[in-house]
Design a protein around this motif. Structure first.
Motif, PDB file in Angstrom:
ATOM      1  N   THR A  91       0.824  -1.215   0.000  1.00 20.45           N
ATOM      2  CA  THR A  91       0.000   0.000   0.000  1.00 20.45           C
ATOM      3  C   THR A  91       0.857   1.265   0.000  1.00 20.45           C
ATOM      4  O   THR A  91       0.668   2.144  -0.827  1.00 20.45           O
ATOM      5  N   VAL A  92       1.823   1.347   0.912  1.00 20.26           N
ATOM      6  CA  VAL A  92       2.640   2.573   0.978  1.00 20.26           C
ATOM      7  C   VAL A  92       4.120   2.237   0.857  1.00 20.26           C
ATOM      8  O   VAL A  92       4.523   1.072   0.968  1.00 20.26           O
ATOM      9  N   GLY A  93       4.912   3.273   0.687  1.00 18.17           N
ATOM     10  CA  GLY A  93       6.340   3.086   0.454  1.00 18.17           C
ATOM     11  C   GLY A  93       7.062   2.407   1.602  1.00 18.17           C
ATOM     12  O   GLY A  93       7.908   1.522   1.384  1.00 18.17           O
ATOM     13  N   SER A  94       6.747   2.804   2.843  1.00 17.27           N
ATOM     14  CA  SER A  94       7.450   2.237   4.005  1.00 17.27           C
ATOM     15  C   SER A  94       7.313   0.716   4.033  1.00 17.27           C
ATOM     16  O   SER A  94       8.259  -0.004   4.380  1.00 17.27           O
ATOM     17  N   GLU A  95       6.131   0.247   3.678  1.00 19.52           N
ATOM     18  CA  GLU A  95       5.865  -1.201   3.666  1.00 19.52           C
ATOM     19  C   GLU A  95       6.689  -1.916   2.589  1.00 19.52           C
ATOM     20  O   GLU A  95       7.207  -3.017   2.823  1.00 19.52           O
ATOM     21  N   ALA A  96       6.765  -1.322   1.405  1.00 20.33           N
ATOM     22  CA  ALA A  96       7.524  -1.949   0.315  1.00 20.33           C
ATOM     23  C   ALA A  96       9.012  -1.999   0.674  1.00 20.33           C
ATOM     24  O   ALA A  96       9.700  -2.982   0.371  1.00 20.33           O
ATOM     25  N   VAL A  97       9.506  -0.946   1.344  1.00 24.77           N
ATOM     26  CA  VAL A  97      10.902  -0.953   1.802  1.00 24.77           C
ATOM     27  C   VAL A  97      11.100  -2.102   2.791  1.00 24.77           C
ATOM     28  O   VAL A  97      12.068  -2.862   2.726  1.00 24.77           O
ATOM     29  N   HIS A  98      10.152  -2.237   3.712  1.00 26.05           N
ATOM     30  CA  HIS A  98      10.229  -3.296   4.724  1.00 26.05           C
ATOM     31  C   HIS A  98      10.305  -4.669   4.045  1.00 26.05           C
ATOM     32  O   HIS A  98      11.115  -5.521   4.430  1.00 26.05           O
TER      33      HIS A  98
ATOM     34  N   HIS B 227      19.528   9.723   3.723  1.00 22.59           N
ATOM     35  CA  HIS B 227      18.529   9.022   2.897  1.00 22.59           C
ATOM     36  C   HIS B 227      17.350   8.607   3.775  1.00 22.59           C
ATOM     37  O   HIS B 227      17.542   8.141   4.900  1.00 22.59           O
ATOM     38  N   TYR B 228      16.153   8.783   3.233  1.00 25.18           N
ATOM     39  CA  TYR B 228      14.927   8.440   3.975  1.00 25.18           C
ATOM     40  C   TYR B 228      14.268   7.262   3.294  1.00 25.18           C
ATOM     41  O   TYR B 228      14.074   7.263   2.075  1.00 25.18           O
ATOM     42  N   HIS B 229      13.944   6.245   4.084  1.00 24.51           N
ATOM     43  CA  HIS B 229      13.298   5.064   3.519  1.00 24.51           C
ATOM     44  C   HIS B 229      12.001   4.734   4.254  1.00 24.51           C
ATOM     45  O   HIS B 229      11.641   3.563   4.405  1.00 24.51           O
ATOM     46  N   GLY B 230      11.296   5.766   4.711  1.00 28.64           N
ATOM     47  CA  GLY B 230      10.041   5.548   5.412  1.00 28.64           C
ATOM     48  C   GLY B 230      10.236   5.650   6.911  1.00 28.64           C
ATOM     49  O   GLY B 230      11.350   5.801   7.413  1.00 28.64           O
ATOM     50  N   TRP B 231       9.118   5.553   7.614  1.00 29.80           N
ATOM     51  CA  TRP B 231       9.152   5.906   9.033  1.00 29.80           C
ATOM     52  C   TRP B 231       9.232   4.689   9.960  1.00 29.80           C
ATOM     53  O   TRP B 231       9.131   4.823  11.173  1.00 29.80           O
TER      54      TRP B 231
ATOM     55  N   CYS C 214      19.624   2.672  -1.150  1.00 31.83           N
ATOM     56  CA  CYS C 214      19.828   4.116  -1.342  1.00 31.83           C
ATOM     57  C   CYS C 214      18.677   4.710  -2.137  1.00 31.83           C
ATOM     58  O   CYS C 214      17.947   4.007  -2.831  1.00 31.83           O
ATOM     59  N   GLU C 215      18.535   6.038  -1.981  1.00 33.49           N
ATOM     60  CA  GLU C 215      17.733   6.808  -2.934  1.00 33.49           C
ATOM     61  C   GLU C 215      18.707   7.135  -4.071  1.00 33.49           C
ATOM     62  O   GLU C 215      19.662   7.882  -3.861  1.00 33.49           O
ATOM     63  N   PRO C 216      18.506   6.593  -5.271  1.00 30.97           N
ATOM     64  CA  PRO C 216      19.521   6.775  -6.318  1.00 30.97           C
ATOM     65  C   PRO C 216      19.766   8.237  -6.682  1.00 30.97           C
ATOM     66  O   PRO C 216      20.892   8.603  -7.041  1.00 30.97           O
TER      67      PRO C 216
ATOM     68  N   CYS D 133      16.597  12.580  -2.990  1.00 24.43           N
ATOM     69  CA  CYS D 133      15.552  13.609  -2.998  1.00 24.43           C
ATOM     70  C   CYS D 133      15.161  14.080  -1.599  1.00 24.43           C
ATOM     71  O   CYS D 133      14.655  15.182  -1.446  1.00 24.43           O
ATOM     72  N   ASN D 134      15.362  13.235  -0.587  1.00 26.91           N
ATOM     73  CA  ASN D 134      14.956  13.659   0.752  1.00 26.91           C
ATOM     74  C   ASN D 134      15.990  14.548   1.437  1.00 26.91           C
ATOM     75  O   ASN D 134      15.747  15.058   2.518  1.00 26.91           O
ATOM     76  N   THR D 135      17.128  14.711   0.810  1.00 32.29           N
ATOM     77  CA  THR D 135      18.137  15.633   1.321  1.00 32.29           C
ATOM     78  C   THR D 135      18.736  16.360   0.134  1.00 32.29           C
ATOM     79  O   THR D 135      19.840  16.050  -0.308  1.00 32.29           O
TER      80      THR D 135
ATOM     81  N   PHE E 104      17.365  -0.082  -4.824  1.00 30.69           N
ATOM     82  CA  PHE E 104      17.060   1.320  -5.110  1.00 30.69           C
ATOM     83  C   PHE E 104      15.694   1.640  -4.514  1.00 30.69           C
ATOM     84  O   PHE E 104      14.698   0.973  -4.855  1.00 30.69           O
ATOM     85  N   ASP E 105      15.667   2.640  -3.646  1.00 31.37           N
ATOM     86  CA  ASP E 105      14.393   3.145  -3.142  1.00 31.37           C
ATOM     87  C   ASP E 105      13.937   4.216  -4.127  1.00 31.37           C
ATOM     88  O   ASP E 105      14.415   5.350  -4.099  1.00 31.37           O
ATOM     89  N   GLU E 106      13.020   3.807  -5.000  1.00 33.52           N
ATOM     90  CA  GLU E 106      12.540   4.707  -6.070  1.00 33.52           C
ATOM     91  C   GLU E 106      11.144   5.248  -5.736  1.00 33.52           C
ATOM     92  O   GLU E 106      10.355   5.551  -6.634  1.00 33.52           O
ATOM     93  N   ILE E 107      10.866   5.362  -4.435  1.00 31.30           N
ATOM     94  CA  ILE E 107       9.538   5.863  -4.049  1.00 31.30           C
ATOM     95  C   ILE E 107       9.325   7.282  -4.604  1.00 31.30           C
ATOM     96  O   ILE E 107       8.220   7.621  -5.016  1.00 31.30           O
ATOM     97  N   ILE E 108      10.369   8.085  -4.650  1.00 29.31           N
ATOM     98  CA  ILE E 108      10.234   9.417  -5.274  1.00 29.31           C
ATOM     99  C   ILE E 108      10.670   9.391  -6.735  1.00 29.31           C
ATOM    100  O   ILE E 108       9.979   9.900  -7.618  1.00 29.31           O
ATOM    101  N   THR E 109      11.814   8.786  -7.012  1.00 28.97           N
ATOM    102  CA  THR E 109      12.369   8.873  -8.379  1.00 28.97           C
ATOM    103  C   THR E 109      11.572   8.028  -9.384  1.00 28.97           C
ATOM    104  O   THR E 109      11.567   8.341 -10.584  1.00 28.97           O
TER     105      THR E 109
ATOM    106  N   GLY F  29       6.292   3.740  -5.426  1.00 23.98           N
ATOM    107  CA  GLY F  29       5.045   4.148  -4.766  1.00 23.98           C
ATOM    108  C   GLY F  29       4.624   5.462  -5.385  1.00 23.98           C
ATOM    109  O   GLY F  29       4.671   5.632  -6.606  1.00 23.98           O
ATOM    110  N   LYS F  30       4.256   6.402  -4.546  1.00 21.79           N
ATOM    111  CA  LYS F  30       3.927   7.777  -4.943  1.00 21.79           C
ATOM    112  C   LYS F  30       3.387   7.922  -6.371  1.00 21.79           C
ATOM    113  O   LYS F  30       2.213   7.670  -6.601  1.00 21.79           O
ATOM    114  N   ALA F  31       4.257   8.272  -7.338  1.00 18.88           N
ATOM    115  CA  ALA F  31       3.759   8.701  -8.654  1.00 18.88           C
ATOM    116  C   ALA F  31       3.137   7.573  -9.473  1.00 18.88           C
ATOM    117  O   ALA F  31       2.577   7.833 -10.536  1.00 18.88           O
TER     118      ALA F  31
END
Ligand SMILES: Cc1ncc(COP(=O)(O)O)c(C=O)c1O
Length: 436
Positions: free
Chosen positions: A114-121, A142-146, A209-211, A214-216, A242-247, A270-272
């Motif tokens: 459903t959300v990015g944090s879960e897919a990272v997990h 780098h941010y990979h969810g909460w 990593c966020e390739p 974007c979070n920093t 690759f955490d492509e939740i934003i990219t 996720g996201k887009a």
């Protein structure tokens, strides 16, 4: 121009009585009254006091086609009438999975969440289970969810963060278990990574990593850096995630991995991908994903492939895939025009500022440094972040909504007139700031 905030202030007063901190996510906390949105369409948001904003937050990135794209609204409405939740397999999820495997270079199998944090997990569990190794290496900034295992060293206090070439894990919150199996590395420093991976040889399941960071600060990898990361992973038998939740789908139809030409073993999206609905996906090489296929690695979720979200993803991905020239041509053109306009406005005002990033997402910083001087979290931390918070408030007062830390998301709904309006508002906002 100063906004009227009467209705927003009233709502905030009531919200603080019933919602912890008056908000539903810490990302929405502000010093004053948070934005209370009444409605959104295209490139605009309207708040409950009737003020319109050109929106560069876009729901923290998802609204790549603008708010309420007609094809997505239509697909979602039609699906709602056929069923909101099945928790069973259906045809559309198979079509979306197939399209993801054709669009994303490294994707041979996918699983939905459903959300990015879960897919990272899911990715981290799969990496640990597949390699039978305990540790994950993540990069500072780098941010990979909460969730607990990765909410370390996102924007740590520098007095707690250890040496620049071997940072120590700093928890992101009280209540987190100790980070025994997390190794933290500085971004864009291949020598430091080489040393850290050798020090933990045979123990690192994956490097995540966020390739594009974007979070920093929308920091791109230095030339050759990600190739080096890929080679180190191969040498040490660690997976590259690759955490492509934003990219993902923002930098191109195949995400950052296509934009940068590097194939990870696993990636998360996720996201887009769903025009604003909540759908995320774990994608990867079949030989790794097979550990989920066989049931060796557990992966579940009541709302996985929820049909309304999947309908939104199908409508969104069809546009991104089949109209790719037009979509990404517009996105990059608008992003780069806005970046150029903001740079020029800052130069005219004599304000030392750096504007950088790929275009569909980019960052503004108050700094006297020049490109490519902001290469990692510590460089980012040295920029004037307090002044960026003031600029965010001044822009809101002038009808422009950017991410408070200075990040800007573009959509295909942004027009040339929006860009002109934004550059004028930006000049005015800069002029209104106290002397720095
Ligand atoms: C790179 C990255 N990974 C993971 C996440 C977590 O996604 P979500 O907020 O959907 O759980 C985010 C959210 O902003 C993100 O930017």
């Amino acid at each position: 121009m100063t906004r009227t905030l009467d209705a927003s202030t009233d709502l905030h007063t009531t919200a603080k009585r019933y919602l912890a901190g008056g908000v539903s996510s810490d990302a929405r906390r502000t010093a004053g009254v948070p934005l209370f949105v009444d409605r959104a369409a295209g490139s605009r948001l309207w708040d409950v006091d009737g003020t319109a904003y050109v929106d560069y937050v876009l729901g923290q990135g998802p609204a790549l086609l603008g708010h309420c794209p007609p094809a997505v609204v239509e697909a979602v409405s039609a699906q709602v009438a056929r069923g909101i939740v099945y928790s069973a397999q259906h045809a559309a999820e198979v079509r979306v999975a197939e399209r993801l495997c054709t669009m994303i270079p490294s994707a041979e199998r996918v699983r939905f969440n459903t959300v990015g944090s879960e897919a990272v997990h899911a990715a981290l569990r799969l990496a640990r289970g597949h390699t039978c190794r305990p540790k994950i290496l993540k990069f500072e900034g780098h941010y990979h969810g909460w969730l607990d295992p990765v909410l370390h060293s996102v924007h740590p206090a520098l007095d707690l963060a250890g040496p620049a070439d071997a940072p120590v894990p700093v928890p992101g919150t009280a209540g987190q278990p100790p980070a025994a199996d997390l190794v933290i590395a500085p971004w864009n420093d291949l020598d430091a990574l080489t040393v850290l991976m050798a020090r933990h040889a045979g123990e690192i399941a994956a490097v995540i990593c966020e390739p594009v960071l974007c979070n920093t600060g929308a920091i791109e990898p230095l030339p050759g850096y990600l190739q080096g990361v890929r080679e180190l992973c191969d040498r040490h038998g660690s997976l590259l995630i690759f955490d492509e939740i934003i990219t993902g789908f923002r930098l191109g139809p195949g995400g950052a991995q296509e934009y940068l030409g590097i194939a990870p073993d696993l990636s998360v999206f996720g996201k887009a991908m769903a025009g604003g609905m909540q759908v995320s996906a774990l994608a990867g090489r079949a030989s790794v994903m097979d550990d989920i296929s066989t049931g060796k690695i557990a992966h579940a979720g009541t709302f996985n492939s929820q049909p309304v979200g999947i309908a939104a993803a199908e409508a969104t991905l069809r546009i991104l895939d089949e109209q790719r020239e037009e979509v990404y041509g517009t996105l990059y053109a608008r992003g780069r025009a806005l970046m150029a306009g903001l740079r020029e406005a800052a130069a005219k005002a004599g304000v030392p500022m750096l504007v950088h990033g790929p275009g569909p997402v980019f960052q503004t910083y108050f700094t006297r440094e020049r490109e490519p001087s902001v290469r990692n979290y510590r460089d980012f931390a040295a920029t004037d972040r307090a002044r960026m918070t003031l600029l965010h408030a001044a822009l809101l007062d002038r009808g422009v909504n950017m991410v408070p830390r200075g990040l800007w998301f573009l959509s295909t709904a942004h027009t040339e007139a929006d860009i002109e309006f934004t550059v004028a508002a930006f000049s005015d906002a800069l002029a209104s700031l106290p002397l720095g």
